[in-house]
Design an enzyme around this catalytic site. Structure first.
Site, PDB file in Angstrom:
ATOM      1  CG  ASN A 372      -1.718   1.316   1.323  1.00  0.00           C
ATOM      2  OD1 ASN A 372      -2.712   1.478   0.629  1.00  0.00           O
ATOM      3  ND2 ASN A 372      -1.293   2.247   2.166  1.00  0.00           N
ATOM      4  CD  GLU A 373      -1.256   5.879   0.336  1.00  0.00           C
ATOM      5  OE1 GLU A 373      -0.625   6.276   1.343  1.00  0.00           O
ATOM      6  OE2 GLU A 373      -2.336   6.383  -0.029  1.00  0.00           O
ATOM      7  CG  ASN A 428      -4.611   4.192  -1.984  1.00  0.00           C
ATOM      8  OD1 ASN A 428      -5.348   3.331  -2.452  1.00  0.00           O
ATOM      9  ND2 ASN A 428      -3.763   3.938  -1.005  1.00  0.00           N
ATOM     10  CE1 TYR A 434      -5.603  14.929   3.573  1.00  0.00           C
ATOM     11  CE2 TYR A 434      -5.420  12.784   2.540  1.00  0.00           C
ATOM     12  CZ  TYR A 434      -5.598  13.555   3.666  1.00  0.00           C
ATOM     13  OH  TYR A 434      -5.758  12.946   4.893  1.00  0.00           O
ATOM     14  CD1 TRP A 507      -8.812   6.503   4.442  1.00  0.00           C
ATOM     15  CD2 TRP A 507      -8.587   4.313   4.017  1.00  0.00           C
ATOM     16  NE1 TRP A 507      -7.949   5.988   5.375  1.00  0.00           N
ATOM     17  CE2 TRP A 507      -7.804   4.646   5.136  1.00  0.00           C
ATOM     18  CE3 TRP A 507      -8.618   2.983   3.594  1.00  0.00           C
ATOM     19  CZ2 TRP A 507      -7.046   3.709   5.819  1.00  0.00           C
ATOM     20  CZ3 TRP A 507      -7.863   2.056   4.270  1.00  0.00           C
ATOM     21  CH2 TRP A 507      -7.084   2.425   5.372  1.00  0.00           C
TER      22      TRP A 507
END
Length: 758
Positions: A372-373, A428, A434, A507
């Site tokens: 993940n990321e 994501n 953001y 999320w």
């Protein structure tokens, strides 16, 4: 095998230093964590270190059989001692592990477990936006077994794997048992049960523990439509004497991911629309009860989701069982997250082996998540690429049926080499929260799909934070429930209308603890959940998804916590899965509206106190609004911790301040220079007063990046919508120490000297 729950009556000591007389012991029952309070209150200062659990085991409790201790979750590293001898060490806080303690046992035995969640450079996770709760936070059991048995040492698995392959109306069920101590004389007897009816059986010898069992006219595990489960009973026997046994539930299904049509279940299109889940709760962290897991599943089902991404680690076996029973399609992953650690590769392999072996039989799982990321510091690290290839090959070796995937950080370039490693990918994205705006989400997927039309693409994270703040004019970054509702309305429109997106996972389903965070007015929390941390309040956005996904008729008026309003005419939003909604104000109809999008908007006169009633078919919902002269300040975000309030910030006309956006600063040469200096300071040089404050590393072009984040075009584009103040408030989520109010004010004073372009 006899399984004895061994949760009660442990002694716990937070200070490991008994030889110095410093130890203070307290009685605890498992599951237990020592971070239930300090891991949720902000400040990134929760205790991370070594604590001790101990308990006495008497030999007469277990008899003359061999004895294993089984731990279903200990975070994050553990040493098991029996009578002072170290018998086992385990790294990885989310999987089951066992130890045969038979040879170390006497008549009365001291069991000690040293548990360590301190930072290190080789056990994942180390850098992530959630709290790493320490403790023995899942069940502990004693397993009493004979010498001839199903293997308990094979990566914590059940000792039997079941692989059903659907062929037309039938299925071929391949069963492999892992046994120990057997000779050619023992028999393995397998039978498949559909409820109380035995529908198939087979037999083999203990030295050849693999069989093929044809299953005729199979009833499919068909997601939420019909999550049908069979039970395999496996018996290891010597003649008529049963030596050991297992019962394994499994489901028969086929699935595929098509780059144009999305997810396909049992030959039919089955769009995956759901959520991600973190498992923690107020006061108890990850130390959950079965009732906690059941409540989570009930809420997810109520919303109408058909898929869950179980992030960012292996979850409780009980929850995987619930997923099977309720028909949830599952993404399961290991905590290989945020930062590739050179010394952590072996740990990713061991955690992946445990994840796959322990969860192999769950029909709901369709993809194994590799990471993940992980490219937050760049996507070109040779070690990172090699580690992903190793994990990808390992998954296919252990499980040739399921697919592999990764959750890709938003700013990762779509041409990055590591995107070619797994079978499918998801991104994501937080455009509209953001930085950027909501329209950038759909644009990205169309751009990716046009460039790589044969590569399946999904949305593994998207979300927006909301607390009990409110506004009639919601804006990005205001943390209001109204902006969160708007954001998800827009994302639903964009994501659900693109059938090639193989899965979407919000999320997050629930707010969760991230002790490094200082956002939204409540430190230590990530508030992107559709439901509050305590599971008591479903935010309006929850009902936006329920309107699209649930078959249960309902109607919901948004803004129930937003009562006091200053405007004479106010907007009221209603969500429903019914085709028509009528809104009444004090019994007087404001009209009926239809909407194919399930979102209904009404302009409502705001006079005195008004009772609103929404009617959709047989469904009713009610709320109220009240006319006030001045805005109710209880609805406005109150910031805390090191984050300063708006009235502390000086903003001379024509000059910049921390309230200005990064994108605006980039339009001036002096602003660009300042941001480079600020980035260098945050990444590891000096704070505003000259002191050393943070650690970091250089970006690919030699520039310093906060926490080693890759400052490429994608990140700059996304972050351009941040105000300086908001960016500084989120340093903790990037693994950096948050700035104090004084440091932020010093940055503001420097910005006050930079003139804006006219």
């Amino acid at each position: 095998m006899r399984k004895i729950c061994w949760n009660e009556g442990w002694q716990f000591c937070k200070t490991v230093g008994e030889e110095n007389g410093a130890a203070v012991w307290e009685r605890v029952d498992l599951p237990h964590t020592w971070n239930g309070t300090d891991g949720q209150d902000g400040g990134n200062d929760y205790y991370r270190g070594t604590c001790c659990y101990k308990k006495t085991l008497k030999k007469n409790e277990v008899g003359d059989q061999e004895v294993y201790l089984e731990f279903e979750g200990v975070n994050s590293s553990a040493d098991l001692y029996v009578n002072g001898s170290l018998l086992a060490h385990h790294d990885g806080g989310y999987s089951t592990w066992r130890c045969n303690i038979t040879r170390a046992l006497g008549e009365e035995n001291e069991i000690r477990v040293l548990v360590d969640n301190a930072p290190n450079d080789h056990v994942y996770p180390q850098m992530a936006d959630f709290t790493f709760y320490g403790g023995i936070y899942r069940d502990v059991s004693l397993l009493c077994v004979g010498r001839v048995r199903f293997d308990l040492d094979y990566f914590g698995g059940p000792g039997v794997s079941v692989t059903p392959i659907v062929k037309d109306k039938d299925a071929d069920v391949y069963v492999e048992a892992y046994v120990t101590g057997t000779t050619e004389k023992e028999k393995l007897r397998f039978s498949i049960w559909d409820g109380e009816e035995k529908v198939a059986e087979a037999e083999t010898t203990g030295d050849f523990p693999t069989v093929h069992i044809p299953l005729k006219s199979v009833r499919l595990w068909n997601g939420r439509k019909d999550p049908h489960l069979y039970t395999l009973r496996a018996v290891l026997a010597d003649g008529e004497k049963e030596l050991d046994s297992r019962e394994i539930r499994f489901g028969c299904r086929s699935f595929a991911v098509d780059p144009e049509k999305g997810f396909i279940l049992n030959g039919e299109s089955y769009p995956l629309r759901g959520v991600s889940r973190h498992q923690d709760r107020p006061g108890k962290g990850n130390a959950l009860s079965k009732a906690d897991h059941e409540e989570d599943m009930d809420l997810i089902c109520e919303m109408g989701a058909n898929t869950i991404r179980l992030a960012h680690y292996q979850h409780d076996q009980y929850f995987y069982d619930l997923c099977d029973e309720r028909g949830m399609v599952v993404w399961a992953e290991i905590p290989y997250i945020s930062r590739h650690m050179e010394k952590g590769s072996d740990n990713t392999v061991s955690q992946m082996k445990e994840l796959v072996v322990q969860n192999y039989n769950h029909p709901g799982i369709v993809v194994w998540g590799l990471s993940n990321e992980i490219t937050m510091s760049g996507a070109e690290d040779p070690g990172l690429l090699e580690n992903h290839r190793i994990l990808n090959d390992l998954c296919h070796e252990l499980d040739p049926i399921r697919l592999t995937t990764i959750a890709v950080v938003s700013m990762c370039d779509i041409d990055a080499e590591y995107l070619n490693i797994p079978d499918v990918i998801s991104y994501n994205h937080y455009f509209g929260w953001y930085g950027g705006d909501t329209s950038m989400n759909g644009e990205f997927f169309d751009r990716f799909h046009a460039r790589y039309p044969h590569r399946p693409i999904g949305m593994s994270e998207y979300g927006c934070e909301a607390l009990n703040w409110h506004s009639s004019h919601p804006q990005q970054g205001d943390y209001t429930e109204e902006y969160q509702a708007y954001y998800h309305e827009e994302l639903i429109r964009q994501l659900f209308s693109r059938p090639y997106i193989w899965a979407t996972h919000v999320w997050n389903m629930f707010d969760f603890a991230a002790d490094a965070r200082a956002e939204g007015g409540e430190d230590g929390m990530n508030h992107k959940g559709l439901v509050t941390f305590d599971r008591k309040y479903k935010k309006d956005a929850f009902y936006a998804y329920k309107a699209w996904l649930s078959q249960e008729p309902f109607v919901h008026i948004c803004g129930k916590r937003y009562v006091d309003r200053v405007e004479d005419m106010t907007k009221v939003t209603v969500y429903s899965n019914q085709p028509e909604v009528e809104l009444m104000a004090d019994g007087e109809s404001l009209g009926k509206k239809t909407s194919a999008e399930h979102f209904f908007y009404f302009d409502v006169p705001n006079r005195g106190e008004t009772v609103l009633t929404a009617i959709a078919g047989d469904c009713r919902d009610q709320s109220r609004i009240r006319k006030v002269d001045t805005f109710n300040e209880q609805y406005r975000m109150k910031e805390s911790g090191g984050v300063i309030n708006w009235f502390d910030i000086t903003a001379p006309e024509g000059y910049f301040s921390v309230n200005d956006k990064l994108g605006d600063l980039l339009t001036t040469d002096e602003g660009k220079r300042f941001l480079l200096e600020l980035g260098s300071m945050l990444a590891g040089s000096q704070g505003p007063g000259g002191e050393q404050k943070h650690g970091g590393q250089q970006g690919p072009g030699g520039e310093q990046s906060p926490g080693g984040l890759q400052m490429n075009e994608g990140m700059i584009r996304m972050m351009s919508g941040f105000t300086v103040k908001r960016m500084l408030s989120m340093l903790g989520t990037a693994g950096l120490k948050p700035l104090t109010a004084e440091e932020i004010l010093e940055i503001n004073r420097r910005l006050n000297r930079i003139r804006k372009e006219r």
